[in-house]
Scaffold this motif. Sequence first.
Motif, mmCIF file in Angstrom:
data_model
loop_
_atom_site.group_PDB
_atom_site.id
_atom_site.type_symbol
_atom_site.label_atom_id
_atom_site.label_comp_id
_atom_site.label_asym_id
_atom_site.label_seq_id
_atom_site.Cartn_x
_atom_site.Cartn_y
_atom_site.Cartn_z
ATOM 1 N N UNK A 210 0.828 -1.206 0.000
ATOM 2 C CA UNK A 210 0.000 0.000 0.000
ATOM 3 C C UNK A 210 0.862 1.256 0.000
ATOM 4 N N UNK A 211 2.174 1.098 0.194
ATOM 5 C CA UNK A 211 3.080 2.250 0.207
ATOM 6 C C UNK A 211 3.421 2.617 -1.236
ATOM 7 N N UNK A 212 3.154 3.866 -1.613
ATOM 8 C CA UNK A 212 3.202 4.217 -3.032
ATOM 9 C C UNK A 212 4.104 5.411 -3.341
ATOM 10 N N UNK A 213 4.842 5.937 -2.369
ATOM 11 C CA UNK A 213 5.657 7.119 -2.636
ATOM 12 C C UNK A 213 6.855 6.761 -3.507
ATOM 13 N N UNK A 214 7.438 7.783 -4.153
ATOM 14 C CA UNK A 214 8.628 7.566 -4.977
ATOM 15 C C UNK A 214 9.768 7.033 -4.130
ATOM 16 N N UNK A 215 9.876 7.517 -2.889
ATOM 17 C CA UNK A 215 10.946 7.042 -1.997
ATOM 18 C C UNK A 215 10.786 5.554 -1.711
ATOM 19 N N UNK A 216 9.537 5.102 -1.524
ATOM 20 C CA UNK A 216 9.292 3.678 -1.288
ATOM 21 C C UNK A 216 9.733 2.855 -2.498
ATOM 22 N N UNK A 217 9.383 3.355 -3.688
ATOM 23 C CA UNK A 217 9.742 2.649 -4.914
ATOM 24 C C UNK A 217 11.257 2.538 -5.069
ATOM 25 N N UNK A 218 11.957 3.638 -4.844
ATOM 26 C CA UNK A 218 13.420 3.638 -4.956
ATOM 27 C C UNK A 218 14.036 2.692 -3.938
ATOM 28 N N UNK A 219 13.485 2.708 -2.706
ATOM 29 C CA UNK A 219 13.989 1.802 -1.677
ATOM 30 C C UNK A 219 13.839 0.356 -2.097
ATOM 31 N N UNK A 220 12.682 0.005 -2.685
ATOM 32 C CA UNK A 220 12.422 -1.368 -3.102
ATOM 33 C C UNK A 220 13.395 -1.806 -4.186
ATOM 34 N N UNK A 221 13.578 -0.954 -5.198
ATOM 35 C CA UNK A 221 14.464 -1.317 -6.294
ATOM 36 C C UNK A 221 15.901 -1.394 -5.829
ATOM 37 N N UNK A 222 16.277 -0.497 -4.914
ATOM 38 C CA UNK A 222 17.633 -0.538 -4.367
ATOM 39 C C UNK A 222 17.863 -1.824 -3.591
ATOM 40 N N UNK A 223 16.838 -2.265 -2.862
ATOM 41 C CA UNK A 223 16.961 -3.510 -2.087
ATOM 42 C C UNK A 223 17.055 -4.734 -2.986
ATOM 43 N N UNK A 224 16.534 -4.630 -4.233
ATOM 44 C CA UNK A 224 16.666 -5.751 -5.156
ATOM 45 C C UNK A 224 15.368 -6.295 -5.711
#
Length: 243
Positions: A84-98
Amino acid sequence: MERAADILIIEDDPSINEVVCAHLERRGYRCRQAFSGTEGLMLLREERPDVVVTDLMLPGIPGEEIVRSIREADGELPIVVISARITAADKIMLLTAGADDYLTKPFDLDELHARIDAQLRHRRTRGNAGGDATAGTREAERPRRVLVFQTWELDPDGRVFCVDGEEVALTRTEFNILELLMGRPQKVFTKQELFELAWGEPYSVEDSTVNVHVSNLRRKLKPTGTDGYLQTVWGMGYKLHNA
């Protein structure tokens, strides 16, 4: 007969977990269900799935740690995050994590199915090294193609990337991006080209996915002193640079 793909669903909301499982099983997948991060990691250790679908806000071990744990152990296993988390920061964090892909809640079940199917297609394409035994023999007899750029060496068949002879661990997507750049080192690849070739999916104009993965690559390459090989061509995309 090809076996059904195994999907591990890690979601603490029982109603979401059950409806996702039922929907995917109707489409021929085999699903295993975990209702906490701790249970998810336990099932991962018992049997490697073909795709992991995980929420972020989980009891026990949060989804971010699950993504990082998978990536530390396996650079190839596809991970699709639902959150449910949709911010750009959340997205970047997810992609950075892998993470390989994500969907925001509420999501369409058919879209989730399409995203999973895309990840499985990418995996089959990478794993399709020969087909029958004769093709495998021909492949073994063919000289191995290794891409070289200055102190970098990339083996597309063995999925190994080295700098000065030392292996650097990359995620599947990071490897795909470097393979494209090293295959045509003089070409400027637009972000759209890199995305569509590395992911095999249509590019969205506002998508920052490529930027995040290139940033991750630079971070991993910085200790080797070769992060400068990745050049940003402003207003266009990326290419390799003889630093």
